[in-house]
Design a protein around this motif. Structure first.
Motif, mmCIF file in Angstrom:
data_model
loop_
_atom_site.group_PDB
_atom_site.id
_atom_site.type_symbol
_atom_site.label_atom_id
_atom_site.label_comp_id
_atom_site.label_asym_id
_atom_site.label_seq_id
_atom_site.Cartn_x
_atom_site.Cartn_y
_atom_site.Cartn_z
ATOM 1 N N SER A 35 17.691 54.267 51.995
ATOM 2 C CA SER A 35 16.775 54.713 53.632
ATOM 3 C C SER A 35 15.294 54.877 51.882
ATOM 4 C CB SER A 35 16.810 54.745 54.160
ATOM 5 O OG SER A 35 17.758 54.577 55.530
ATOM 6 N N ARG A 89 11.500 57.409 52.600
ATOM 7 C CA ARG A 89 10.806 57.960 52.950
ATOM 8 C C ARG A 89 9.636 59.109 52.695
ATOM 9 N NH1 ARG A 89 12.859 63.374 54.707
ATOM 10 N NH2 ARG A 89 14.976 63.615 54.450
ATOM 11 N N TYR A 134 10.411 55.716 59.637
ATOM 12 C CA TYR A 134 11.616 56.668 60.356
ATOM 13 C C TYR A 134 10.600 57.328 61.356
ATOM 14 C CZ TYR A 134 14.124 57.595 56.422
ATOM 15 O OH TYR A 134 15.705 57.433 55.413
ATOM 16 N N TYR A 189 21.371 60.023 63.138
ATOM 17 C CA TYR A 189 20.101 59.256 62.896
ATOM 18 C C TYR A 189 20.861 57.763 62.888
ATOM 19 C CZ TYR A 189 22.503 57.718 58.802
ATOM 20 O OH TYR A 189 24.158 57.262 58.188
ATOM 21 N N ARG A 228 19.856 53.427 63.028
ATOM 22 C CA ARG A 228 18.929 52.269 62.484
ATOM 23 C C ARG A 228 19.574 50.980 62.446
ATOM 24 N NH1 ARG A 228 19.488 50.376 56.771
ATOM 25 N NH2 ARG A 228 20.210 51.452 55.892
#
Length: 389
Positions: A51, A53, A92, A252, A254
């Motif tokens: 990922s 961010r 995010y 988290y 996703r």
């Protein structure tokens, strides 16, 4: 015995990026890229959650990721028309309790000052934006409207490795077993094959093993492997608008194609260095720690099915969970690219470019990494990143 101008220890994304940018910056000397696991079966690069961010607490970290974002948006120009890493700009969503809201606000101010496209909203606004979200225990959150998301780590690494095959870089399959020093200079790297490589510069890009590699040169580096579990689960509901959500607990979740991935349940309190050979998932974390949080935050996730899991290792900087980049202040030809604490995949292109410019031009140019220098390690002076996920 072979001779190289530069020996890079670690051939995954950070080491490959350094080698790539050296050639892009016009370095014409000989380069060896040493990697013990050329299939990257146990690499932190390929075992990450892949990922990117901009939601960091430190401006310098935001800038590193913004450099990589620029690369992602120009992949075809950089690597050819077939370049594709499946980048999904899903954003995010970092949530905060009432207690954590002041820190979230302060971080958001830093992000806005760096031009990041991040919005700060209260719990009610977030519940309107994301109908599947329960705001229970939430005071607010920051959401990356653009410039954040996830991608295919294998494809990303492949682009660099493929490019390097046309750039006169020697790939060596081995581990570093010894590093020789003469006074304030490293002079050679001996491999576990017995081969000795004389060199003018050593770059430590050894990921979770960076502390061990530094120790071979008689240098203390507080970077060690920390085990991180990633669980894959199925759910009946599909939420196409789901970003990478980070709960105040640190857990988290996703989307990943037709399934979801989740993690972040490890407690850092009292955590010790991991066995670098330990890739067995801690299965109990899912049921005991993660699932209750997911069911609270996203009520539809009360009914889910965990299907598999994997383990990777962070190159965890014990001092401040931030990268160590640049030369040792005394051993000037030993360069660090270490301690990213989970951010290495997204920061590797920027770090590779920065170190290449340092070597070729003698100083930081497009990216100033001086704040990440080893001097703070020697002084025990943390440069702490608060948003470690």
């Amino acid at each position: 015995m072979a001779q190289y101008d530069i020996v890079i220890i670690g051939g995954a994304i950070v080491g490959s990026s350094v080698a790539y940018h050296l050639r892009k910056e016009g370095f014409s000397g000989t380069v060896a890229l040493v990697e013990r696991d050329p299939q990257f079966t146990h690499s932190a690069t390929t075992l990450s959650a892949a990922s990117i961010r901009q939601q960091f607490s430190i401006a310098q970290n935001i800038r590193l990721s913004q450099f990589t974002l620029g690369l992602f948006r120009n992949l075809k120009a950089e690597f050819g028309e077939d370049a594709d890493i499946g980048f999904r700009e899903g954003g995010y969503l970092i949530l905060a309790s009432e207690e954590g809201l002041p820190v979230l606000r302060a971080n958001h101010e830093v992000q806005l000052a760096e031009g990041a496209d991040i919005v700060l909203e209260d719990a009610a606004a977030l519940a309107r934006r994301f109908a599947w979200l329960s705001p229970e225990g939430i005071a607010g959150g920051t959401y990356g409207v653009s410039g954040e998301g996830w991608f295919d780590a294998h494809a990303y690494l492949h682009l660099f490795r493929r490019a390097l095959r046309t750039m006169q870089v020697d790939f060596i399959t081995a581990s570093a077993a010894a590093i020789e020093r003469q006074g304030d200079k490293v002079t050679s790297v001996t491999l576990d094959t017995g081969e000795r490589l004389e060199t003018g510069i050593v770059v430590n890009a050894a990921g979770p093993n960076a502390g061990r590699v530094a120790a071979l040169a008689g240098i203390e580096l507080p970077v060690e492997p920390r085990k991180r579990n990633v669980f894959v689960f199925e759910a009946r509901e599909r939420y196409d608008d789901m970003p990478l959500l980070v709960d105040p607990s640190g857990i988290y979740v996703r989307p990943e194609g037709s399934v979801y991935i989740t993690g972040g349940a490890e407690s850092e309190e009292g955590e010790q260095a991991a066995d670098p050979a330990d890739f067995e998932p801690d299965w109990g974390l899912f049921e005991n720690e993660i699932w209750p949080v997911l069911a609270t935050r996203i009520p539809a996730f009360e009914a889910i099915k965990m299907t598999r899991a994997w383990v990777g290792h962070y190159d965890y900087n014990v001092l401040d969970q931030n990268a160590v980049i640049g030369p040792h202040p005394d051993v000037r030809n030993f360069l660090f690219a270490n301690g990213f604490s989970g951010h290495g995949l997204q920061q590797a292109p920027a770090v590779g470019r920065a170190l290449a410019e340092l070597v070729v031009h003698g100083g930081w140019r497009s990216i100033d990494c001086s704040a990440f220098g080893y001097e703070r390690i020697a002084q025990g002076r943390p440069f702490r990143e608060l948003n470690v996920i």
